[in-house]
Design an enzyme around this catalytic site. Sequence first.
Site, PDB file in Angstrom:
ATOM      1  N   GLY A 244      -0.625  -2.632   7.409  1.00  0.00           N
ATOM      2  CA  GLY A 244      -1.332  -1.705   7.428  1.00  0.00           C
ATOM      3  C   GLY A 244      -2.239  -2.038   6.255  1.00  0.00           C
TER       4      GLY A 244
ATOM      5  N   PHE B 211      -3.898   2.382   1.808  1.00  0.00           N
ATOM      6  CA  PHE B 211      -3.777   3.167  -0.020  1.00  0.00           C
ATOM      7  C   PHE B 211      -2.591   2.240  -0.143  1.00  0.00           C
ATOM      8  CE2 PHE B 211      -2.927   7.017   0.492  1.00  0.00           C
ATOM      9  CZ  PHE B 211      -1.423   7.120  -0.297  1.00  0.00           C
TER      10      PHE B 211
ATOM     11  N   ALA C 121      -0.384   0.666   1.781  1.00  0.00           N
ATOM     12  CA  ALA C 121       0.559  -0.561   1.802  1.00  0.00           C
ATOM     13  C   ALA C 121      -1.110  -2.025   0.511  1.00  0.00           C
ATOM     14  CB  ALA C 121      -0.126  -1.274   3.899  1.00  0.00           C
ATOM     15  N   CYS C 122      -1.216  -1.445   0.850  1.00  0.00           N
ATOM     16  CA  CYS C 122      -1.967  -2.171  -0.548  1.00  0.00           C
ATOM     17  C   CYS C 122      -1.443  -2.075  -1.933  1.00  0.00           C
ATOM     18  CB  CYS C 122      -3.706  -1.463  -0.599  1.00  0.00           C
ATOM     19  SG  CYS C 122      -4.588  -2.391   0.654  1.00  0.00           S
TER      20      CYS C 122
ATOM     21  N   HIS D 257      -3.082  16.151  -5.569  1.00  0.00           N
ATOM     22  CA  HIS D 257      -3.317  17.113  -6.066  1.00  0.00           C
ATOM     23  C   HIS D 257      -3.592  18.240  -5.886  1.00  0.00           C
ATOM     24  CE1 HIS D 257      -5.589  13.400  -5.676  1.00  0.00           C
ATOM     25  NE2 HIS D 257      -6.245  14.104  -5.540  1.00  0.00           N
TER      26      HIS D 257
ATOM     27  N   HIS E 144     -19.010   4.525 -28.748  1.00  0.00           N
ATOM     28  CA  HIS E 144     -19.322   3.270 -28.050  1.00  0.00           C
ATOM     29  C   HIS E 144     -18.257   3.081 -28.727  1.00  0.00           C
ATOM     30  CE1 HIS E 144     -22.005  -0.429 -28.416  1.00  0.00           C
ATOM     31  NE2 HIS E 144     -21.768  -0.171 -29.636  1.00  0.00           N
TER      32      HIS E 144
END
Length: 458
Positions: A168, A171, A173-174, A308, A432
């Site tokens: 694949g 996402f 598979a990754c 979502h 900052h």
Amino acid sequence: MKKFDLIIIGAGRASSLAARAGKAGKKVAIIEKSSLGGTCPNRGCVPSKLLLGYAHVANAIKESNRHFIDSSINNIDVKKIFEQTNNYISKIDSHYERKFNENVQIFKGVGSFVSNNVIKVNDEELSAPKIVIATGTKPIKAAHEKAWTSDDIFPLIGDIPKSITIVGAGFIACELSSFFSAIGIKTTLLVRSQRILNNEDEDISAIFKKEFSKKVDIKFDTTIQTTNYENNQFNLILENKDGTTIKHQSEALLYATGRESNTDSLNLENTSIQIDERGFIKRDALFETNAKGVYVVGDASGKYMLQHAAAYEVNHLGKILLEECTEPLHFKYMPHAVFTEPEIASVGITEQKAKEQNILYVTTTTNWIASAKAMSLRLDYPVTKFIINPKNYEILGCHMIGPESSTMMHQVLAVMHINNDVRHLKEMLYIHPALSEALLPAAVEAVREVEKYNENLV
């Protein structure tokens, strides 16, 4: 025949609607063929992120030398990692049950339509004037009976493989490749083309490919020619696009080649409900199908297959069913993230889509080195890419790659939600030297590019 005010098929995100309706005094039936909670907490986004937490720590130790720290991993207790994750999964069903009051009755089994307003489950027939289909999706079936899909990872019971081959380029598979490789399991990712994460902006996916290939063994332009399973091992012949073949072995083989409609068991032929060419259920602007009083939300509609998005839709459907809302739901934007290393967050249109659709735009790509917190990470690849409408400063797309991109993106989402104008990001006050401060030069550059475009028109 048992009569209810509301029947919900699928106890994933729609379980919140069942609880809400029950508290409002409605008699509710909720049907679930597996564990309450659905794919996300049981087999998807939540347990996979728990696993990726371990991967993050392992990668940090392996890469500590970029901070001039010499460290090594003595042992990774893979069995304990899965025990902890499985322990979380085992508590989900009871967790969801506690959300329901006495007005909500749970039916464990497969729900199917007898007619437009009658559902059969476990040889019982239930009826209601309002029915919600929230059956989600399922992984595309693995090409070998001994191979896994993502559904087989959670809970992973028995011997943990010492090697795994994953097929694949998306996402799932990754993310799974990222985890298995990080914890020391020999991992090979097979990708059909030269592209990985094809849905991302091309500039972002190019950076991802370069960085991710340092962590995971990826074979591009590669498919499986033959599969043989014997002696608890897969023996594969892999074929490259140029026609060459190689032998490859691994203890586990996992297909993560996408997800498909999960409505085949609903017996929709007994209803007037219509499906599209991909097998997903058609609906109108208020989530209602062709059958009056029957609604569909979440992945079952094939619209936005993200948790979502489903939760957002379920919340709005609750307003329609319980508060007499007649306004359709309009998504102003749809963000997503890939929780690998590197991490990606994206919202809106990619540059290639803007070109395909002849949309007027300007684009900027800005690194994160203006933030001291970003500099402390000692990574040179993180960037933010903006795609802006030069006529009104509207953010058409924003794409980030770098640590905590999914968190940083929410600053952009807030602006897009309230008043979509990139100048707000330029003018706002940043802490900052927080990581989010890297958005400031990105916004400044985007505004400058818009002004330059408009000056050239004069």
